[in-house]
Design a protein around this motif. Sequence first.
Motif, PDB file in Angstrom:
ATOM      1  N   VAL A 264       0.866  -1.179   0.000  1.00  5.80           N
ATOM      2  CA  VAL A 264       0.000   0.000   0.000  1.00  5.80           C
ATOM      3  C   VAL A 264       0.904   1.230   0.000  1.00  5.80           C
ATOM      4  N   PHE A 265       1.008   1.863  -1.154  1.00  2.00           N
ATOM      5  CA  PHE A 265       1.871   3.025  -1.347  1.00  2.00           C
ATOM      6  C   PHE A 265       0.970   4.258  -1.341  1.00  2.00           C
ATOM      7  N   ALA A 266       0.681   4.756  -0.136  1.00  2.00           N
ATOM      8  CA  ALA A 266      -0.303   5.825  -0.025  1.00  2.00           C
ATOM      9  C   ALA A 266      -0.034   6.648   1.233  1.00  2.00           C
ATOM     10  N   THR A 267      -0.794   7.718   1.363  1.00  2.00           N
ATOM     11  CA  THR A 267      -0.702   8.580   2.534  1.00  2.00           C
ATOM     12  C   THR A 267      -1.500   7.969   3.685  1.00  2.00           C
ATOM     13  N   GLU A 268      -1.388   8.610   4.859  1.00  2.00           N
ATOM     14  CA  GLU A 268      -2.078   8.093   6.041  1.00  2.00           C
ATOM     15  C   GLU A 268      -3.577   7.977   5.809  1.00  2.00           C
ATOM     16  N   ARG A 269      -4.186   9.022   5.285  1.00  2.00           N
ATOM     17  CA  ARG A 269      -5.640   9.036   5.132  1.00  2.00           C
ATOM     18  C   ARG A 269      -6.107   7.906   4.221  1.00  2.00           C
ATOM     19  N   VAL A 270      -5.429   7.731   3.079  1.00  2.00           N
ATOM     20  CA  VAL A 270      -5.826   6.686   2.139  1.00  2.00           C
ATOM     21  C   VAL A 270      -5.532   5.304   2.714  1.00  2.00           C
ATOM     22  N   ALA A 271      -4.409   5.154   3.397  1.00  2.00           N
ATOM     23  CA  ALA A 271      -4.082   3.870   4.009  1.00  2.00           C
ATOM     24  C   ALA A 271      -5.118   3.480   5.054  1.00  2.00           C
ATOM     25  N   GLU A 272      -5.604   4.444   5.801  1.00  2.00           N
ATOM     26  CA  GLU A 272      -6.650   4.168   6.781  1.00  2.00           C
ATOM     27  C   GLU A 272      -7.900   3.627   6.089  1.00  2.00           C
ATOM     28  N   ASN A 273      -8.257   4.217   4.954  1.00  2.00           N
ATOM     29  CA  ASN A 273      -9.429   3.736   4.210  1.00  2.00           C
ATOM     30  C   ASN A 273      -9.228   2.297   3.741  1.00  2.00           C
ATOM     31  N   VAL A 274      -8.035   2.007   3.227  1.00  2.00           N
ATOM     32  CA  VAL A 274      -7.756   0.654   2.723  1.00  2.00           C
ATOM     33  C   VAL A 274      -7.908  -0.374   3.833  1.00  2.00           C
ATOM     34  N   ILE A 275      -7.285  -0.115   4.972  1.00  2.00           N
ATOM     35  CA  ILE A 275      -7.317  -1.087   6.066  1.00  2.00           C
ATOM     36  C   ILE A 275      -8.719  -1.204   6.648  1.00  2.00           C
ATOM     37  N   GLU A 280     -13.609  -4.497   7.220  1.00  2.00           N
ATOM     38  CA  GLU A 280     -15.056  -4.578   7.002  1.00  2.00           C
ATOM     39  C   GLU A 280     -15.415  -5.725   6.067  1.00  2.00           C
ATOM     40  N   MET A 281     -14.573  -5.972   5.049  1.00  2.00           N
ATOM     41  CA  MET A 281     -14.864  -7.017   4.074  1.00  2.00           C
ATOM     42  C   MET A 281     -14.293  -8.368   4.487  1.00  2.00           C
ATOM     43  N   ASN A 282     -13.747  -8.436   5.690  1.00  2.00           N
ATOM     44  CA  ASN A 282     -13.220  -9.693   6.234  1.00  2.00           C
ATOM     45  C   ASN A 282     -12.093 -10.268   5.364  1.00  2.00           C
ATOM     46  N   VAL A 283     -11.205  -9.403   4.911  1.00  2.00           N
ATOM     47  CA  VAL A 283      -9.997  -9.850   4.204  1.00  2.00           C
ATOM     48  C   VAL A 283      -9.021 -10.370   5.259  1.00  2.00           C
ATOM     49  N   THR A 284      -8.654 -11.624   5.175  1.00  2.03           N
ATOM     50  CA  THR A 284      -7.854 -12.249   6.231  1.00  2.03           C
ATOM     51  C   THR A 284      -6.557 -12.831   5.686  1.00  2.03           C
ATOM     52  N   ASN A 285      -5.626 -12.982   6.618  1.00  3.32           N
ATOM     53  CA  ASN A 285      -4.377 -13.718   6.377  1.00  3.32           C
ATOM     54  C   ASN A 285      -3.602 -13.216   5.163  1.00  3.32           C
ATOM     55  N   LYS A 302      -4.737   0.295  16.195  1.00  2.00           N
ATOM     56  CA  LYS A 302      -5.692   0.184  17.288  1.00  2.00           C
ATOM     57  C   LYS A 302      -7.104  -0.136  16.797  1.00  2.00           C
ATOM     58  N   LEU A 303      -7.271  -0.261  15.467  1.00  6.99           N
ATOM     59  CA  LEU A 303      -8.596  -0.548  14.927  1.00  6.99           C
ATOM     60  C   LEU A 303      -9.072  -1.922  15.372  1.00  6.99           C
ATOM     61  N   SER A 304     -10.362  -2.032  15.624  1.00  9.38           N
ATOM     62  CA  SER A 304     -10.937  -3.314  16.002  1.00  9.38           C
ATOM     63  C   SER A 304     -10.891  -4.270  14.807  1.00  9.38           C
ATOM     64  N   GLY A 305     -10.368  -5.465  15.020  1.00  7.20           N
ATOM     65  CA  GLY A 305     -10.272  -6.462  13.960  1.00  7.20           C
ATOM     66  C   GLY A 305      -9.004  -6.373  13.145  1.00  7.20           C
ATOM     67  N   ILE A 306      -8.058  -5.484  13.545  1.00 10.45           N
ATOM     68  CA  ILE A 306      -6.822  -5.327  12.770  1.00 10.45           C
ATOM     69  C   ILE A 306      -6.006  -6.612  12.733  1.00 10.45           C
ATOM     70  N   ARG A 307      -6.138  -7.446  13.785  1.00 11.45           N
ATOM     71  CA  ARG A 307      -5.348  -8.685  13.820  1.00 11.45           C
ATOM     72  C   ARG A 307      -5.816  -9.690  12.774  1.00 11.45           C
ATOM     73  N   ASN A 308      -7.074  -9.559  12.333  1.00 11.31           N
ATOM     74  CA  ASN A 308      -7.617 -10.549  11.396  1.00 11.31           C
ATOM     75  C   ASN A 308      -7.096 -10.380   9.979  1.00 11.31           C
ATOM     76  N   ILE A 309      -6.658  -9.176   9.634  1.00 16.52           N
ATOM     77  CA  ILE A 309      -6.267  -8.957   8.237  1.00 16.52           C
ATOM     78  C   ILE A 309      -4.932  -9.618   7.912  1.00 16.52           C
ATOM     79  N   GLY A 310      -4.165 -10.005   8.921  1.00 20.98           N
ATOM     80  CA  GLY A 310      -2.892 -10.675   8.667  1.00 20.98           C
ATOM     81  C   GLY A 310      -1.735  -9.987   9.372  1.00 20.98           C
ATOM     82  N   THR A 311      -0.614  -9.891   8.673  1.00 20.89           N
ATOM     83  CA  THR A 311       0.611  -9.321   9.238  1.00 20.89           C
ATOM     84  C   THR A 311       0.943  -8.027   8.519  1.00 20.89           C
TER      85      THR A 311
END
Length: 814
Positions: A264-275, A280-285, A302-311
């Motif tokens: 993800v080659f983006a600024t903070e605001r756009v990166a926040e949207n991506v994550i 929300e879409m349950n992209v995992t691992n 600190k977002l809720s569910g951040i651990r589910n998206i992977g590393t």
Amino acid sequence: LLTLPVGLCYLGSVWPLPGTHRVSPGASEFRTEGDFLIGGLFNIHEDENPQFYQIPEVLQCSSKPFYGSSYRRFQLMRFSIEEINNSSSLLPGVTLGYNIFDHCSDTQNIPGIFNILSGKDPIDPWATRHGNVTKVTAVVGAFTSPVTRTVAPLFMPSHIPLISYGASSSIFSQKLNYPSFLRTVHPNKDVVDVIVHMLQHFQWQWVAFLHIDNDYGNDGRNVFMKMIQDKDICLAYTKKLDENTNYTTIFKQIQIQNIQVIIVFATERVAENVIEFAIEMNVTNKTWIAVDAWSLNKKIPKLSGIRNIGTVIGVAEPDVTIPGFNKFIRALEIENQPGEFCNQFCNCSDLNRSEIVRAENSFNFPVYAAVHAIAHALHNTLQCGDKKCHKNSTSPHMVLSELKRSNFSLLDHTIEFDRNGDPRFGTFNIIFWNSSGEAEVVGVHKFQPSSHFSVNESKIQWHNSQVPSSVCSSECQPGFRKSLVGIHKCCFKCVICPSSTYINSSEDQYTCLSCDETEWSPEASTACNKRVVEFVPFEDAIAVVIMVGTVCLVGLCLLTSVLFGLNFNTPVVRSAGGPMCFLVLGCLSLSSISVFFFFVKPDVASCILRYFPFLLFFTVCLACFVVRSFQIVSIFKIVTHYPSLHRLWVRYHGQWLVVLTAFILQGTLLLIMYTSAPPQPYSNSLWHKDKTILICELNLKVYSASIALFCFLCFLCFVFSYMGKELPKNYNEAKAITFCLILLILTWIVFATVYILYKGKYIHAVNASAILCSLYSFLTWYFLPKCFIIIFRPEKNTQEYFQGLIKTYNITNN
């Protein structure tokens, strides 16, 4: 005047600046204009009459969120300027002033920049300053590449130094377009270089590249695509991100293509949207690679569910502690003065010192280094010593020249710029977002004195407990080549390399290379082996046996010739052919010469001598036996029926004419054939995969005439000898010749069969044996029985005995 564009928040309403600063007249006017701050720095000598102004601190656009990290960098600029002003050694007697613009939009910001830059007259960077010409000495900023690209052309014609602490687009390295641009942050090519090193280290080949749709993101994608061209990395999917991006489509496509690594080659605001959309879409691992623009973000981990998206791992500016800065922040007096200014409004009741201290500190050192670089350049242009500066004025182009030559130490870093204005200092940290939501340093990438990448994998807690894999196709096993499937070099099928080929994966993974003629290889080889070169040498046991047999043949021929010579006038010798017997024995001996040349390393001479003596002299032998067969039939059959024909035969020595004709004809054919196409030594690598058999290549089509003559004589001999099958029982000349011919034919049939079935070096020995057997067949079954009669049965070697046989045959047949 030093102008410092600061990439601040997204942006703030008016706060009164705590305390007062000495500034020159006219420097108190500020404009609020969006994404970044432009601070005009200028210097005031002690002999001037400074005025004191309240300077607005921060303005926030009401439609955009406030970022504490940007506010922290803004305060770091103020701290850096005050630190320099309070120093008695760097710029003694000189005070730096500054003007700050908080950028909300180009339409609001550009007029303010014009007010800073212009006086009543156009700016001439080489002219002596006078009148109302601006006192701007240098500019720090802007933070982002798109905004920098907007404002930079305004400063370039005047050669006013513009030092950015965040604009990393490659376009700013083009000195033809940006001659006075420098930066204290590494360009995109350095960030991408770290990412590529990371991909290679973890052997990730199949990646997605999501980037913001602006100068910064597009340049990052282009640099990435160029850098991976000659590497085993494929850009499986790339997408521009903007406010209208459909993230559902993006993540579905990533899932369809089985991409496990997402950059993800983006600024903070756009990166926040991506994550946030990924959660929300349950992209995992997945494995997420963050660039320095958001890798140290405090909100996303600190977002809720951040651990589910992977590393999440990434590239980050190192955390450099600025001595005294935290104390400076804690001493701030933050006042809440809500109100509207330039269509912007600020409510700062939530802001406190602790939040500023805890805010993301990325790009802090580049800000600090940019301000100090300008101060050191002023130090040199104003010829400052320990107590005072010897010059009272300077110009932007003089400061620019000194900036390009910068070489000073700052917090254990040597600040230097290369010819493109890019930094020669600094490192990147490799970070990992741990379970506590903190960015833990797990590696480092150094640029000077040479590029060095290292990472401690044991510190990374992968989402699946091991280093994840991201490939389109698994690597081929050794000895297999890649056959591309589709357009990506990472998508392929593995094809085994056949025998006699090999693959060198370090040079070419797509081609099986052929081994040299002197080499061989089995299937699935990565190298060729030297072939074993084989031929039958003299010392070989089989060769010794055959050559001993040949010597015995010559000896027997010699002894037979002696015996026949001693008994030349006896009926047995005369019936065997008389003088022609010595010719036959001599030709048998000369034919045996060929045998010896089968046991040397083939060359042109040995290849010729393997066949020439045998074909020539054995032809004479066959011609003699043809004549002898004809004479036997003539004595018993033709004389009585065709006496005149027999008289002509005897008168003109027909037997010698036939032999001479056969000799001349065969000799001529052989000379023509050996001259036009002599047999050549040939390294036969077809019979065995691991051996080379040295043989002589004989073109049977070329030698067909000679072989045809040879076969024709055999046929005539057989016909004439067969016609004598009814001769007297005890008179067995024709029968002996017939038997010899049968042995001769069987010998070469056996040889032809062996030649077809057996492929090895001993085929030479078989050939030599066939020649030797051909010679022995006539010596053994034609001459040795006569020798036996001469030695052991002399009563049969009398004229009376032979006449009795003939008389008995004539009476019986009459």
